[in-house]
Design a protein around this motif. Structure first.
Motif, PDB file in Angstrom:
ATOM      1  N   LYS A  81       0.820  -1.213   0.000  1.00 57.74           N
ATOM      2  CA  LYS A  81       0.000   0.000   0.000  1.00 57.74           C
ATOM      3  C   LYS A  81       0.852   1.261   0.000  1.00 57.74           C
ATOM      4  CE  LYS A  81      -4.367  -1.593   1.965  1.00 57.74           C
ATOM      5  NZ  LYS A  81      -5.421  -1.309   2.965  1.00 57.74           N
ATOM      6  N   ASP A  84       2.286   1.821  -3.425  1.00 56.43           N
ATOM      7  CA  ASP A  84       1.281   2.233  -4.406  1.00 56.43           C
ATOM      8  C   ASP A  84       0.831   3.681  -4.226  1.00 56.43           C
ATOM      9  OD1 ASP A  84       1.309  -0.060  -5.900  1.00 56.43           O
ATOM     10  OD2 ASP A  84      -0.468  -0.952  -4.988  1.00 56.43           O
ATOM     11  N   CYS A 119      -0.377  -2.963 -10.226  1.00 54.91           N
ATOM     12  CA  CYS A 119      -1.690  -2.333 -10.402  1.00 54.91           C
ATOM     13  C   CYS A 119      -1.477  -0.844 -10.634  1.00 54.91           C
ATOM     14  CB  CYS A 119      -2.553  -2.542  -9.163  1.00 54.91           C
ATOM     15  SG  CYS A 119      -4.203  -1.801  -9.285  1.00 54.91           S
ATOM     16  N   SER A 121      -1.778   2.888 -10.012  1.00 52.66           N
ATOM     17  CA  SER A 121      -2.067   3.552  -8.736  1.00 52.66           C
ATOM     18  C   SER A 121      -1.447   4.941  -8.764  1.00 52.66           C
ATOM     19  CB  SER A 121      -1.500   2.735  -7.567  1.00 52.66           C
ATOM     20  OG  SER A 121      -0.080   2.695  -7.639  1.00 52.66           O
ATOM     21  N   LYS A 123       1.294   5.935  -7.734  1.00 50.81           N
ATOM     22  CA  LYS A 123       2.732   5.947  -8.013  1.00 50.81           C
ATOM     23  C   LYS A 123       3.049   6.102  -9.491  1.00 50.81           C
ATOM     24  CE  LYS A 123       3.194   1.311  -9.375  1.00 50.81           C
ATOM     25  NZ  LYS A 123       1.830   1.139  -9.762  1.00 50.81           N
TER      26      LYS A 123
END
Length: 255
Positions: A81, A84, A119, A121, A123
């Motif tokens: 988390k 991300d 995924c 995100s 970032k």
């Protein structure tokens, strides 16, 4: 999106940062006005969690601070988390040996180094950043994200050479208080056993060609750590720096 802290370390500069425990974006912005190079958003010893971390990352970015975070624990969600939401490096506490370090790499690095889940995100601007195909983007984040286990236990110290040699480990952060406690000499930073531990960690990092970072309570202590050869120092935390600064001004007024 380049990691400025990584670039400064590669140039042999001596970056200086601090921990953030207040959870205040305004405080992070203020820290960015001081000349500091990086902040460590503390998800271990403060109430800060991933959602607040995202807000603090934005504040750091707007003032040119490299945002790192210390994770709450060694687990996939705790690590994933924070990556991300856009932190550019992770400080990992309570590492107990090389197997813990391998698990951290598995969670934090994309294949082929690890098994980080992919995924879109924050970032990578939710997939809109121009980072090329997925394999290229994975390689980019593997190179730009600093993964830095802490050496703060006797168990990690005993395997520090193996830990620093692992591909995917980008450096070591020393927690002096917990390391001294784990060695049975709490707070005895001039004890020969503690000094020998620091020298061993520094030597392991030098051998592996990786930076060694450490915590220091204030500017004087930070200067001492730099003189000992450490590559970067986290100086205090936002709350203690605030208290110290106000106390100095009160003393100047009343003195």
């Amino acid at each position: 999106m380049k990691n400025a802290l990584k670039e400064k370390l590669a140039r042999g500069e001596k970056p200086l940062g601090t921990f953030v425990s207040t959870g205040s974006a305004a405080v992070v912005e203020c820290l960015g006005c001081t000349g500091l190079d990086f902040v460590i958003l503390d998800n271990e010893h403060s109430p800060i969690e991933a959602e607040t971390t995202a807000t603090l990352v934005r504040a750091a970015e707007c003032r040119g601070l490299t945002p790192l975070a210390r994770v709450r624990e060694i687990s996939r969600p705790a690590i994933l988390k924070l990556l991300d939401v856009g932190v550019q490096g992770l400080i990992i506490p309570d590492v107990r040996g090389v197997e813990d370090a391998r698990r951290i790499i598995c969670y934090a690095k994309y294949a082929p180094l690890g098994q980080r889940g992919f995924c879109p995100s924050r970032k990578d601007a939710w997939g809109t950043a121009d980072l090329g195909p997925v394999p290229q983007a994975m390689s980019y984040f593997n190179s730009q994200t600093l993964l830095i286990p802490q050496c703060e236990t006797a168990e990690a110290l005993a395997e520090i050479e193996a830990i620093t040699a692992l591909p995917g480990v980008d450096g070591i952060f020393i927690g002096p208080f917990d390391l001294s406690i784990s060695l049975g000499i709490p707070g005895e930073f001039e004890n020969p056993a503690f000094r020998a531990a620091l020298e061993r960690i520094l030597a392991a990092c030098r051998r592996a060609g990786k930076p060694c970072l450490i915590f220091a309570g204030d500017g004087t202590a930070a200067a001492h750590r730099f003189s000992q050869g450490f590559d970067a120092v986290a100086m205090g935390q936002d709350a203690t720096l605030l208290i110290s600064g106000v106390r100095q001004q009160i003393a100047a007024c009343r003195g």
